[in-house]
Enzyme design. Structure first.
Site: not given
Ligand code: SAH
Ligand code: SF4
Length: 342
Positions: A90, A189, A331, A114, A158, A117, A110, A103
């Site tokens: 995305e 980030s 996202c 987390c 990440e 998320c 990932c 973005c």
């Protein structure tokens, strides 16, 4: 097959000349790739034998629009892109007063897990090549007929867990003959992979490092971010202080406010102590609700009180405006909803 769009110019030139073609063909090819060509056939000034050679030995990464959503409120556009191998990522394009910002994703899924998320909750498939990160920007620019001026690496994945490809992407996207988007217009980030923060600092890029903190102490942070068990908060903040000393760039912190989890006055006081004396900015984000996570965003009065406490301690903090709230613009959510349906 060679991923030709991920090559730096000298690598491309070496590839072309080593295969018996003259140097100036590399220049022409590079020009086409940077203009966003998606096939070798459209490179009209290249001879047939070169086009045949390229078609049989290389591929051009593309991001195909699988789905596109436009927010009714604020013109935010969200894309679900299909990559060459059928994986989905995305991207979100936001329009601000100073221009367009995108973005982008750096991985399919990932590994970091987390709990708040959507990407983290749906597992990991693979890392993206530099060309695939570029392709998201090119596809959006072409579709919207705009020039994008800012990039945030805050999509799926990440970035520092895909370090080499992300460095390659950063160098390519900021190069004058590439998309020419300067480092000052790029934000990376990370959830806080400490050794990679030091590796990144060594490049002394002018980009903004944004650290997803989301909690003021190890106990709270480890509950939502497993990476904290590996690199606890003291090490992370030390790395941020060192990052500033090495690069001279102010660090940003992301802090997703979750009702009753990390949004008390005590949390704000603790956070102020943690960040004391560090040249930084805190972005407070009311957490986006994610299916299955069971978190609620903090109330508006909590957001205000939290900001005031940080400001009282001379820490600049702002509550981030939510864009694209009607199109699952954070996202991971679109892909999750889409792939769970098909
Ligand atoms: N992996 C990187 C970058 C991608 S995530 C990182 O974690 O920093 C981009 C940002 O969105 C991070 O700050 C992340 O913590 C935040 N985020 C993820 N899920 C969210 C949610 N449900 N609500 C608010 N922010 C969220
Ligand atoms: Fe990965 Fe970032 Fe999501 Fe954590 S917040 S799971 S690091 S994408």
């Amino acid at each position: 097959m060679l991923d030709i769009k991920s090559l730096y110019y000298p690598e491309l030139e070496a590839f072309i000349t080593e295969n018996g073609f003259p140097k100036f063909r590399a220049k022409q090819l590079y020009g086409w790739l940077n203009k966003g060509a998606v096939s070798f056939e459209e490179m009209k000034n290249l001879p047939k034998n070169l086009i045949e050679f390229l078609s049989s030995s290389c591929y051009i990464s593309v991001a195909n629009i699988e789905k596109k959503l436009v927010s009714r409120y604020d013109k935010t556009v969200k894309y679900l892109f299909r990559l060459c191998d059928g994986e989905y990522v995305e991207s979100v394009v936001m329009s601000y007063r100073h221009g367009y910002s995108i973005c982008v994703s750096t991985q399919v899924g990932c590994k970091m897990g987390c709990t708040f998320c959507a990407t983290g909750r749906s597992g990991f498939s693979r890392s993206l090549a530099a060309s695939e990160i570029l392709a998201q920007i090119e596809a959006a620019q072409k579709d919207l007929e705009i020039r994008i001026s800012n990039i945030v690496l805050m999509g799926m994945g990440e970035p520092l867990d895909n370090f080499d490809n992300v460095i390659r992407f950063l160098k390519l996207v900021s190069s004058e003959d590439g998309l020419n988007i300067g480092m000052r217009h790029i934000t990376l980030s990370t959830c806080g992979i400490v050794p990679r923060i030091y590796d990144l600092a060594e490049y002394r890029f002018g980009l903004t490092l944004s650290v997803s903190l989301h909690a003021p102490d190890n106990e709270t942070r480890s509950k939502t971010m497993p990476i904290n068990n590996r690199y606890p908060i003291e090490q992370l903040i030390k790395a941020c202080r060192d990052y500033f000393d090495i690069t001279g760039r102010r660090v940003s912190f992301e802090y997703a406010m979750i009702d009753g989890v990390n949004d008390t006055d005590e949390c704000a006081e603790k956070l102020s102590r943690l960040l004391k004396g560090l040249n930084c900015h805190v972005n407070l984000i009311p957490v986006n609700t994610v299916k299955g996570a069971g978190y609620k965003k903090s109330r508006a009065d909590r957001q205000r009180a939290f900001t005031e406490i940080l400001n009282k301690h001379s820490i600049t903090a702002t509550v981030r405006r939510t864009l694209g709230s009607d199109i699952d613009a954070s996202c991971g959510q679109l892909k999750r909803n889409y792939t769970e349906k098909i």
